[in-house]
Design a protein around this motif. Structure first.
Motif, PDB file in Angstrom:
ATOM      1  N   TYR A 178      33.616  81.369  57.539  1.00 31.44           N
ATOM      2  CA  TYR A 178      34.491  82.468  57.124  1.00 31.44           C
ATOM      3  C   TYR A 178      33.994  83.117  55.832  1.00 31.44           C
ATOM      4  CZ  TYR A 178      38.393  84.729  54.771  1.00 31.44           C
ATOM      5  OH  TYR A 178      39.178  85.614  54.077  1.00 31.44           O
ATOM      6  N   GLY A 179      33.694  82.290  54.842  1.00 31.61           N
ATOM      7  CA  GLY A 179      33.314  82.821  53.543  1.00 31.61           C
ATOM      8  C   GLY A 179      33.363  81.732  52.488  1.00 31.61           C
ATOM      9  N   LEU A 180      33.770  82.124  51.295  1.00 28.33           N
ATOM     10  CA  LEU A 180      33.756  81.245  50.130  1.00 28.33           C
ATOM     11  C   LEU A 180      35.178  81.048  49.632  1.00 28.33           C
ATOM     12  CD1 LEU A 180      31.537  79.886  48.278  1.00 28.33           C
ATOM     13  CD2 LEU A 180      31.918  81.793  46.720  1.00 28.33           C
ATOM     14  N   ARG A 181      35.525  79.796  49.351  1.00 31.93           N
ATOM     15  CA  ARG A 181      36.825  79.468  48.745  1.00 31.93           C
ATOM     16  C   ARG A 181      36.558  78.636  47.494  1.00 31.93           C
ATOM     17  NH1 ARG A 181      37.641  78.871  54.183  1.00 31.93           N
ATOM     18  NH2 ARG A 181      37.066  76.672  54.080  1.00 31.93           N
ATOM     19  N   PHE A 182      37.204  79.006  46.393  1.00 31.84           N
ATOM     20  CA  PHE A 182      37.034  78.232  45.159  1.00 31.84           C
ATOM     21  C   PHE A 182      38.378  78.157  44.443  1.00 31.84           C
ATOM     22  CE2 PHE A 182      35.836  82.642  44.559  1.00 31.84           C
ATOM     23  CZ  PHE A 182      36.504  83.045  43.415  1.00 31.84           C
ATOM     24  N   ARG A 183      38.538  77.081  43.705  1.00 36.21           N
ATOM     25  CA  ARG A 183      39.806  76.860  43.017  1.00 36.21           C
ATOM     26  C   ARG A 183      39.568  76.120  41.709  1.00 36.21           C
ATOM     27  NH1 ARG A 183      42.434  71.886  46.602  1.00 36.21           N
ATOM     28  NH2 ARG A 183      41.226  70.208  45.603  1.00 36.21           N
ATOM     29  N   THR A 184      40.485  76.334  40.799  1.00 37.52           N
ATOM     30  CA  THR A 184      40.568  75.568  39.556  1.00 37.52           C
ATOM     31  C   THR A 184      42.014  75.135  39.387  1.00 37.52           C
ATOM     32  OG1 THR A 184      40.942  77.579  38.240  1.00 37.52           O
ATOM     33  CG2 THR A 184      38.658  76.856  38.515  1.00 37.52           C
ATOM     34  N   LEU A 185      42.335  74.600  38.230  1.00 35.82           N
ATOM     35  CA  LEU A 185      43.696  74.125  38.003  1.00 35.82           C
ATOM     36  C   LEU A 185      44.718  75.248  38.105  1.00 35.82           C
ATOM     37  CD1 LEU A 185      45.527  71.745  37.166  1.00 35.82           C
ATOM     38  CD2 LEU A 185      45.107  72.408  34.778  1.00 35.82           C
ATOM     39  N   LEU A 186      44.358  76.450  37.655  1.00 26.35           N
ATOM     40  CA  LEU A 186      45.316  77.554  37.599  1.00 26.35           C
ATOM     41  C   LEU A 186      44.968  78.704  38.527  1.00 26.35           C
ATOM     42  CD1 LEU A 186      45.785  77.739  33.709  1.00 26.35           C
ATOM     43  CD2 LEU A 186      47.197  76.520  35.366  1.00 26.35           C
ATOM     44  N   HIS A 187      43.902  78.596  39.304  1.00 21.57           N
ATOM     45  CA  HIS A 187      43.483  79.742  40.108  1.00 21.57           C
ATOM     46  C   HIS A 187      42.924  79.264  41.440  1.00 21.57           C
ATOM     47  CE1 HIS A 187      42.194  83.883  40.781  1.00 21.57           C
ATOM     48  NE2 HIS A 187      41.030  83.410  41.191  1.00 21.57           N
ATOM     49  N   ARG A 188      43.182  80.060  42.462  1.00 21.35           N
ATOM     50  CA  ARG A 188      42.658  79.769  43.806  1.00 21.35           C
ATOM     51  C   ARG A 188      42.350  81.108  44.481  1.00 21.35           C
ATOM     52  NH1 ARG A 188      43.783  75.235  47.236  1.00 21.35           N
ATOM     53  NH2 ARG A 188      45.241  74.561  45.631  1.00 21.35           N
ATOM     54  N   ARG A 189      41.167  81.191  45.113  1.00 21.34           N
ATOM     55  CA  ARG A 189      40.791  82.457  45.742  1.00 21.34           C
ATOM     56  C   ARG A 189      39.893  82.193  46.940  1.00 21.34           C
ATOM     57  NH1 ARG A 189      38.314  87.951  42.897  1.00 21.34           N
ATOM     58  NH2 ARG A 189      38.344  89.219  44.801  1.00 21.34           N
ATOM     59  N   SER A 190      39.967  83.108  47.916  1.00 20.02           N
ATOM     60  CA  SER A 190      39.151  83.045  49.126  1.00 20.02           C
ATOM     61  C   SER A 190      38.514  84.415  49.341  1.00 20.02           C
ATOM     62  CB  SER A 190      40.010  82.652  50.337  1.00 20.02           C
ATOM     63  OG  SER A 190      39.239  82.642  51.511  1.00 20.02           O
ATOM     64  N   VAL A 191      37.177  84.424  49.584  1.00 20.29           N
ATOM     65  CA  VAL A 191      36.434  85.684  49.749  1.00 20.29           C
ATOM     66  C   VAL A 191      35.599  85.593  51.022  1.00 20.29           C
ATOM     67  CG1 VAL A 191      34.822  87.302  48.687  1.00 20.29           C
ATOM     68  CG2 VAL A 191      36.295  85.886  47.233  1.00 20.29           C
ATOM     69  N   PRO A 192      35.755  86.541  51.959  1.00 20.17           N
ATOM     70  CA  PRO A 192      34.905  86.519  53.162  1.00 20.17           C
ATOM     71  C   PRO A 192      33.480  86.946  52.831  1.00 20.17           C
ATOM     72  CG  PRO A 192      36.343  88.440  53.173  1.00 20.17           C
ATOM     73  CD  PRO A 192      36.766  87.614  52.005  1.00 20.17           C
ATOM     74  N   TRP A 193      32.544  86.548  53.693  1.00 25.08           N
ATOM     75  CA  TRP A 193      31.142  86.847  53.440  1.00 25.08           C
ATOM     76  C   TRP A 193      30.882  88.345  53.364  1.00 25.08           C
ATOM     77  CZ3 TRP A 193      28.645  83.110  51.476  1.00 25.08           C
ATOM     78  CH2 TRP A 193      28.800  81.794  51.901  1.00 25.08           C
ATOM     79  N   HIS A 247      25.005  82.793  53.058  1.00 26.04           N
ATOM     80  CA  HIS A 247      25.243  84.223  52.878  1.00 26.04           C
ATOM     81  C   HIS A 247      24.305  85.047  53.759  1.00 26.04           C
ATOM     82  CE1 HIS A 247      25.545  87.870  49.953  1.00 26.04           C
ATOM     83  NE2 HIS A 247      26.404  87.972  50.950  1.00 26.04           N
ATOM     84  N   ARG A 248      23.026  84.660  53.819  1.00 24.14           N
ATOM     85  CA  ARG A 248      22.087  85.391  54.671  1.00 24.14           C
ATOM     86  C   ARG A 248      22.433  85.248  56.151  1.00 24.14           C
ATOM     87  NH1 ARG A 248      18.288  83.163  50.923  1.00 24.14           N
ATOM     88  NH2 ARG A 248      17.863  81.440  52.377  1.00 24.14           N
ATOM     89  N   ARG A 249      23.042  84.112  56.521  1.00 30.23           N
ATOM     90  CA  ARG A 249      23.373  83.893  57.925  1.00 30.23           C
ATOM     91  C   ARG A 249      24.538  84.773  58.375  1.00 30.23           C
ATOM     92  NH1 ARG A 249      24.518  77.843  59.673  1.00 30.23           N
ATOM     93  NH2 ARG A 249      22.358  77.730  58.906  1.00 30.23           N
ATOM     94  N   TYR A 250      25.514  84.967  57.506  1.00 37.45           N
ATOM     95  CA  TYR A 250      26.740  85.661  57.926  1.00 37.45           C
ATOM     96  C   TYR A 250      26.901  87.043  57.309  1.00 37.45           C
ATOM     97  CZ  TYR A 250      27.960  80.991  59.522  1.00 37.45           C
ATOM     98  OH  TYR A 250      27.951  79.769  60.144  1.00 37.45           O
ATOM     99  N   ALA A 251      25.990  87.447  56.419  1.00 39.01           N
ATOM    100  CA  ALA A 251      26.073  88.781  55.817  1.00 39.01           C
ATOM    101  C   ALA A 251      24.683  89.176  55.337  1.00 39.01           C
ATOM    102  CB  ALA A 251      27.083  88.796  54.663  1.00 39.01           C
ATOM    103  N   THR A 252      24.611  90.320  54.647  1.00 43.81           N
ATOM    104  CA  THR A 252      23.327  90.834  54.148  1.00 43.81           C
ATOM    105  C   THR A 252      23.371  90.896  52.623  1.00 43.81           C
ATOM    106  OG1 THR A 252      23.070  92.184  56.140  1.00 43.81           O
ATOM    107  CG2 THR A 252      21.690  92.734  54.234  1.00 43.81           C
ATOM    108  N   PRO A 253      22.621  90.051  51.938  1.00 43.81           N
ATOM    109  CA  PRO A 253      22.616  90.090  50.466  1.00 43.81           C
ATOM    110  C   PRO A 253      21.984  91.379  49.937  1.00 43.81           C
ATOM    111  CG  PRO A 253      21.729  88.006  51.294  1.00 43.81           C
ATOM    112  CD  PRO A 253      21.820  88.947  52.457  1.00 43.81           C
ATOM    113  N   GLU A 254      22.385  91.765  48.736  1.00 43.09           N
ATOM    114  CA  GLU A 254      21.818  92.948  48.095  1.00 43.09           C
ATOM    115  C   GLU A 254      20.374  92.725  47.668  1.00 43.09           C
ATOM    116  OE1 GLU A 254      24.183  94.197  44.830  1.00 43.09           O
ATOM    117  OE2 GLU A 254      25.589  95.331  46.064  1.00 43.09           O
ATOM    118  N   SER A 255      20.061  91.509  47.211  1.00 34.81           N
ATOM    119  CA  SER A 255      18.730  91.225  46.689  1.00 34.81           C
ATOM    120  C   SER A 255      18.038  90.184  47.549  1.00 34.81           C
ATOM    121  CB  SER A 255      18.828  90.723  45.242  1.00 34.81           C
ATOM    122  OG  SER A 255      17.569  90.347  44.750  1.00 34.81           O
ATOM    123  N   GLY A 256      16.728  90.383  47.750  1.00 33.80           N
ATOM    124  CA  GLY A 256      15.974  89.425  48.533  1.00 33.80           C
ATOM    125  C   GLY A 256      15.503  88.231  47.726  1.00 33.80           C
ATOM    126  N   HIS A 257      15.555  88.319  46.382  1.00 35.19           N
ATOM    127  CA  HIS A 257      15.153  87.204  45.541  1.00 35.19           C
ATOM    128  C   HIS A 257      16.354  86.755  44.702  1.00 35.19           C
ATOM    129  CE1 HIS A 257      14.830  90.546  42.701  1.00 35.19           C
ATOM    130  NE2 HIS A 257      14.997  89.644  41.750  1.00 35.19           N
TER     131      HIS A 257
END
Length: 511
Positions: A72-87, A147-157
């Motif tokens: 699906y994408g990336l999910r990250f959390r800390t003690l006070l914050h939680r967020r989910s971002v699709p690829w 990221h390369r598998r499920y989307a297209t990165p802006e930079s190749g390096h």
């Protein structure tokens, strides 16, 4: 971290962090108990409890951090914050080097998440404190692979952003410059007050019997006293004191370290009081005078702070000049501006000390300012030109094959280990009177030279230094990307020197 299409990052030292969390909870309880029973519990235990509680809170933030990536994408959390971002909303991942010691043995690295809308966020994990942390590099590559598998990165390096690259923000430097300028303005504002205070102190006369009681604070009163003991402590450690017998006319007086050494227990002294403060202690052969801030001191302090504000201001200027560069390109060094500021200090500081309050009214000061301003203007114009950003395309387009008729030693470095640059030993390249070669010295002669196989090398691209390359070559150098029989090789040199070397790599045009 798991293999396949899903990765999970958690703190490596969770077994150590949880005891810190428990210890922090105990420290918080100790601090609250001490505050509730203030006066019955020694204050030191309250401070210890608060310190341990801070450690516990920091450990709690670290132990609850987590980053997950899947189809699906990336999910990250800390003690006070939680967020989910699709690829599809993620533009790129970048490495941020946000702390590095002077030796380069330790550096703190993190991962920046770049969104399609331009917003950036530093991920809580992974983190590394070593420049050679292969596990961190593998984790970053795993994220980029998904990221390369499920989307297209802006930079190749992999883009590496550090304090020397164009992608670092300038808000911190701007805030520091503004803070220093505020301090300079405050010091300049106090200069006239210091001049007035110094004049009043020097013109004060001894009090007489006819002096009214209401005006005795403005005249000098002399009081006899006897020193009971002294305490002499080195500056920046503890204050030095003179203690008086029977606590008269006061219990103790803070003096300089030298004065506390000069006076001895039992010395009879006279204290001079002005405006209810002891400003002089005179004894048999020893005199201490309280330091009265001079207007020149305040004016020089204002000038020093203003000049110090110029360096972070120069960093902001360089970032604004390089705002169109890629985030990982290394910016020119701000040292030329530091040199211009140092040159300005050579004439500005003496001027401020000798003419603290007459900078705009004295003909001598005005002439001094005019001459010094011309010198500073020339220095800053030179600094502006020295820090200009030169485009590599203009250099390569002007390059034409030219055969050197004598040996020329150019400072240049191949950044990869090759047969002609084993273990990166080369520091210069010699041209003319034979095949180009890598040497570990600046000449003369070809001692320890390694021939460069020019027939195998092809110039692919010339660019500015970027990312971590700025740590191993000067920021003003350019990088030539070469192809060595299918292997990528990088050659770094000053722009003009790199052009001369590239001429040797290119075949002469057909006649």
């Amino acid at each position: 971290m798991t293999s396949g299409s899903e990765v999970t990052y958690r703190p490596r030292s969770r077994g150590v962090l949880w005891p810190c969390v428990a210890l922090g909870a105990g420290g918080a309880g100790l601090a609250f108990a001490g505050i509730a029973r203030w006066g019955e519990v020694p204050h030191v235990w309250v401070y210890i409890g608060l310190s341990v509680a801070v450690v516990g809170i920091a450990s709690l933030f670290a132990v609850t951090a987590r980053v997950d990536a899947d189809t699906y994408g990336l999910r990250f959390r800390t003690l006070l914050h939680r967020r989910s971002v699709p690829w599809r909303d993620i533009a790129d991942f970048r490495v941020r080097v946000y702390h590095k010691n002077s030796g380069g043995a330790r550096e703190t690295r993190g991962v920046i998440l770049v969104l399609r809308d331009g917003h950036k966020r530093l991920l809580p994990l992974p983190r590394s404190s070593s420049p050679d942390d292969q596990d961190f590099d593998a984790r970053v590559e795993a994220l980029r692979a998904l990221h390369r598998r499920y989307a297209t990165p802006e930079s190749g390096h992999l883009v590496v952003v550090s304090s020397r690259t164009a992608g670092r923000g300038w808000a911190g430097s701007l805030s520091l410059s503004a803070l220093l300028l505020a301090g300079a303005g405050l010091s300049a504002w106090f200069a006239p007050s210091a001049a007035s205070y110094q004049h009043e102190w020097r013109s004060a006369t001894p009090c007489t019997a006819a002096t009214p009681a209401a005006q005795r604070g403005e005249c000098l009163t002399t009081i006899p006293a006897r020193i009971a003991r002294t305490e002499a402590h080195r500056p920046k450690k503890y204050n030095s004191w003179l203690y008086f017998t029977d606590g008269r006319p006061l219990e103790r007086l803070e003096v300089s370290y030298e004065a506390a050494q000069d006076f001895q227990a039992g010395d009879a002294v006279e204290l001079t009081v002005w405006r209810h403060h002891v400003i002089k202690v005179a004894g048999a052969g020893h005199v201490w005078n309280k330091h009265v801030p001079a207007p020149g001191d305040m004016s020089v302090l204002a000038a020093v702070l203003a000049l110090a504000a110029g360096y972070p201001g120069a960093l902001v200027l360089l970032r604004l000049r390089g705002r169109r560069l890629p985030d990982d390109e290394v910016l020119p060094s701000a040292l030329p501006f530091a040199g211009a500021l140092a040159g300005t200090a050579l004439w500005l500081l003496p001027l401020c000390y000798l003419h603290p309050t007459t900078l705009l009214s004295s003909h001598v000061a005005i002439g001094w300012e005019a001459a010094g301003s011309l010198v500073s203007l020339a220095l800053f114009v030179w600094a502006w030109r020295a820090t200009r950003i030169r485009a590599p395309e203009a250099l390569t387009a002007a390059a034409r094959p030219v055969k050197e008729d004598h040996e020329v030693f150019l400072a240049a470095r191949f950044l990869e280990h090759t047969e002609y640059n084993p273990h990166g030993f080369g520091t210069h390249i010699v041209l003319g009177d034979g095949s180009p070669a890598v040497i570990p010295h600046s000449g003369p002669g070809r001692f320890a030279a390694k021939r460069i196989p020019m027939e195998r090398l092809t110039v692919k691209n010339v660019r500015r230094a970027r990312g971590s390359e700025g740590d191993i070559v000067p920021s003003s150098w350019h990088i030539a990307e070469l192809d060595d029989a299918g292997e990528p090789v990088r050659l770094a040199a000053a722009p003009a020197d790199l052009t001369r070397i590239i001429r040797e790599l290119r075949p002469a045009p057909a006649q």
